[in-house]
Motif scaffolding. Structure first.
Motif: not given
Length: 510
Positions: A336, A340, A494, A498
């Motif tokens: 992840y 990013r 989730r 985030h």
């Protein structure tokens, strides 16, 4: 009739059982509190030489023989052996020699003794172990009992009334060193005897924590999933016979009847909780592996990029397979982060027991320097992200934050030593270190359904952070459990991931 044979722990005689014994007797049970040699007086007593673990095993065997009868025999007596703390060692040794006479063994807030291992190995506090060894080397025969304020080093004194603590101290006797140093010898005869574990949550252990260790594949714990093994929790400290005699008596009666919680065996048809899929659908990016370190690089790089180093929790058994850097949570976070635009790094460190924090800290520091030395990493923009039992390792970085550390995050961390860990080096106390964190941004992801013993350490840390004005952003997952990234794949979870990642990246790129 149920016959309880009660075996007390270090420094204590049969008097500690008085209140529990009265309640068991009133419920119709027969009760015998064993007077272990050297510990059975009404106050501090002289201890002769030559007293060792075998002496105490013989003491328990003598009581079993006096009660008499085989399990299910003509007398109809069901002998239940209860060992508290150290007392489980002579209790188990006696059960090994009289397995046919014992219906059940109850481990009361104790370890799981193993053949060939002395009781000293079950003492969590490194300082206490060293004190015992020094006394033995000096030729001393006994270990003096604790002072009133030092009982907590042998186990949590939570909920223990002042009067009970005073009485415990007054009645304590010196512990013969041979009882702690002589290895326990077992033939395996007692392996078929049903058992129950009574965990005192105030001392830092709960059923969920044991189940998690079973799920990790720790070999010594797999036998605990046998259906003949049951568990109970008591919301108190290490001396429940003094802090909650009624609740303990009720629990012992239930244990004798075969009631209690049963652990779930590892299901070979599906992965354990920590190996279930990561809750986010992130790209599976390639990694570069060097020794104990993995790097996940952004798909496209235009010069050195910031990095996030993800530090797994523990203790993790040394033989665990796969190792933590291959667990879905760490791989998912690293991918992840790379997706990013920053470098994600994971590592394996050697936190295999609560005595391993120093070497685990060295492993983490070494890995961080290797990440910063990589030419694809912006060495001045690094974040560290800790999980679960690696929480104490955060203290090193908060106590003296380096200028390149742009953010420190922690998911469902253990932020203070649990009571049954003994004295953890002051270096690994985050609640003390946070006072020196200065302007270092901190992100703490808190699981709302966390175990009580771990949640208490988080609250202790946050209270210290508030007092010193530390920059802490708390990300709550109200319906999340410990390890929610694989246990609770919900929208709430989730959103928390985030938010936490967004905060860390914002500090990295600011």
């Amino acid at each position: 009739m149920t016959v309880f044979i009660l075996v007390s722990g270090v420094f204590t005689g049969p008097q500690v059982w008085d209140d529990v014994a009265a309640r068991l007797t009133s419920a119709g049970a027969e009760v015998h509190a064993v007077a272990l040699t050297g510990l059975g007086g009404t106050g501090p007593s002289a201890v002769g030489t030559g007293i060792d673990l075998e002496t105490h095993i013989a003491d328990v065997v003598a009581v079993i023989d006096r009660v008499g009868g085989e399990v299910g025999g003509e007398q109809g007596q069901e002998i239940v052996l209860v060992g508290h703390d150290y007392g489980v060692h002579p209790a188990l040794g006696a059960a090994d020699r009289r397995a046919g006479s014992v219906a059940r063994i109850v481990y009361l807030d104790s370890g799981l003794p193993q053949d060939g291992v002395p009781a000293l190995a079950a003492v969590a506090d490194q300082g206490l172990r060293e004190e015992v060894l020094r006394a033995a080397e000096a030729g001393e025969g006994t270990l003096p009992p604790p002072t009133r304020d030092a009982w907590r080093l042998w186990g949590s004194t939570a909920d223990l009334p002042d009067a009970a603590l005073d009485r415990l101290t007054a009645l304590a006797a010196p512990q013969p060193l041979g009882t702690l140093l002589q290895p326990l010898r077992l033939t395996g005869a007692a392996a078929s005897v049903p058992m129950a574990g009574v965990l005192c949550v105030g001392n830092g252990a709960g059923i969920a924590m044991v189940q998690a260790r079973v799920d990790l594949g720790e070999p010594s714990l797999q036998a605990l999933t046998d259906p003949r093994v049951t568990f109970f929790e008591l919301p108190t400290g290490h001396w429940p016979m003094l802090s909650g005699p009624t609740a303990l008596a009720v629990t012992l009666l239930k244990a004798a009847a075969g009631e209690g919680h049963r652990l779930t065996p590892a299901d070979t048809t599906k992965p354990p909780a920590h190996l279930r899929p990561f809750l986010l659908d992130v790209p599976e990016l390639p990694r570069e592996r060097t020794d104990n370190l993995d790097l996940y690089l952004p798909p496209a790089t235009d010069g050195p990029r910031p990095a996030v180093v993800f530090v797994h929790g523990g203790p993790v058994p040394a033989g665990a397979s796969p190792t933590p850097r291959d667990w879905p949570t760490l791989r998912g976070y690293a991918c992840y982060a790379a997706d990013r635009g920053v470098v994600g790094a994971t590592l394996d460190h050697r936190l295999h027991a609560v005595t391993d924090y120093e070497r685990a800290a060295a492993d983490v520091a070494d890995a961080v320097e290797r990440v910063r030395a990589d030419p694809r990493v912006d060495a001045d923009r690094v974040a560290l992200w800790f999980f679960s039992g690696s929480g104490p390792l955060t203290a090193d970085w908060m106590g003296k934050p380096p200028p390149w550390l742009r953010c420190l995050a922690a998911d469902y961390p253990i932020m203070a030593p649990l009571p049954n860990w003994g004295r953890l080096d002051a270096r690994f106390h985050p609640a003390d270190a946070v006072t020196h964190a200065g302007a270092l941004p901190l992100v703490l992801v808190r699981a709302g359904l966390e175990s009580a013993e771990i949640a208490a350490t988080v609250e202790e840390f946050l209270a210290a952070a508030r007092r010193c004005g530390a920059d802490v952003e708390v990300v709550d997952v109200p319906n999340g459990h410990h390890g929610f990234e694989t246990v609770d794949p919900t929208d709430e979870s989730r959103a928390a991931v985030h938010r936490a990642m967004g905060t860390v990246l914002r500090h990295l790129t600011a």
